[in-house]
Design a protein around this motif. Structure first.
Motif: not given
Ligand code: PGA
Length: 252
Positions: A31-35, A213-226, A241-248
């Motif tokens: 709510m405090n952070k537009p996505h 979908g398939g083992s997405c993490t904050p470290s590989n998501a950016g590349e796949i989503f691009s 995990k909150m931190e990971d989900f937010i990272g993605i």
């Protein structure tokens, strides 16, 4: 316009209080952070749907169920209907997840029945498709996905296809720690989009959101989503995990 979506599939994890706390915290955070117009979604177990929908009413996170019955109502002990899911506050339902196909023997014709029922009940559908490892190795992956999509979706009307999101989830990457490469993902997503364009026309295919979908993490998501035909992700383990989900979410 094609929607970007990051959906968390909790599977059979989190008891009610954990789930409610998680939903409340992520709701406050976002709510405090537009996505950037990304649709964020939580898909908890059935029994959490009412409580989590209530929490997420004041915010911009969507709610989805993980499955629905192939029957409308009646003597089907233990089943949950699409109309019940809708009345519990959910907007989406995941249909055809590989765990449903493999562990619960759900085949293409049963899944098609569920999809039609869900759409007729006013839900939007996240339809999962994807090949197993053997099929990838044997170079049968395009054929397998084509068949899943034809049998699952091709008797839908055009206004119904507009309420469908497709998730490409190579089964060998689900929960395994192996991810499809961005190239493999893009290649399959472009193939899926073309199937929809050929059947339903350019606009329907162009507007379709296709998630990986398939083992997405904050470290590989950016590349796949691009990749140009990847419109977000269906996230299992990392959505717990909150931190990971937010990272993605933030890497889209
Ligand atoms: P995973 O699951 O992210 O844990 O691989 C994805 C899914 O099953 O939707």
């Amino acid at each position: 316009m094609r929607k970007k979506i990051v959906a968390g599939n909790w599977k059979m994890n989190m008891e009610l209080s954990e789930g409610m706390n998680f939903a409340d915290s992520i709701n406050r955070y976002l709510m405090n952070k537009p996505h950037n117009g990304v649709t964020v979604m939580l898909c908890p177990p059935f029994v959490h749907l009412v409580g989590i929908s209530e929490i997420l009413k004041s915010g911009n996170i969507s709610v989805g169920a993980q499955n629905c019955s192939s029957e409308t109502s009646g003597a089907f002990t233990g089943e949950v209907s699409a109309a019940m899911i809708k009345s519990a506050g959910a907007e989406y339902v995941i249909i055809g997840h590989s765990e449903r196909r493999t562990l619960f023997n759900e085949d293409n014709s049963l899944l098609n029945k569920k999809i039609l029922l869900a759409l007729n009940s006013g839900l939007k559908v996240i339809f999962c498709c994807g090949e197993i490892f053997k099929e990838r190795v044997e170079d049968a992956h395009f054929e397998v996905v084509k068949k899943q999509i034809e049998k699952g979706l091709f008797n839908l009307a055009i206004d119904q296809i507009n309420n469908v999101v497709i998730a490409y989830e190579p089964v060998w990457a689900v929960g395994t720690g192996s991810t499809a490469t961005p190239e493999q993902t893009q290649e399959m997503h472009a193939f899926i989009r073309k199937l929809i364009i050929d059947k339903y026309g350019f606009e329907a295919g162009d507007n379709l959101s296709i998630l990986y979908g398939g083992s997405c993490t904050p470290s590989n998501a950016g590349e796949i989503f691009s990749e140009p035909d990847v419109d977000g992700g269906l996230i299992g383990g990392a959505s717990l995990k909150m931190e990971d989900f937010i990272g993605i979410i933030e890497s889209i």
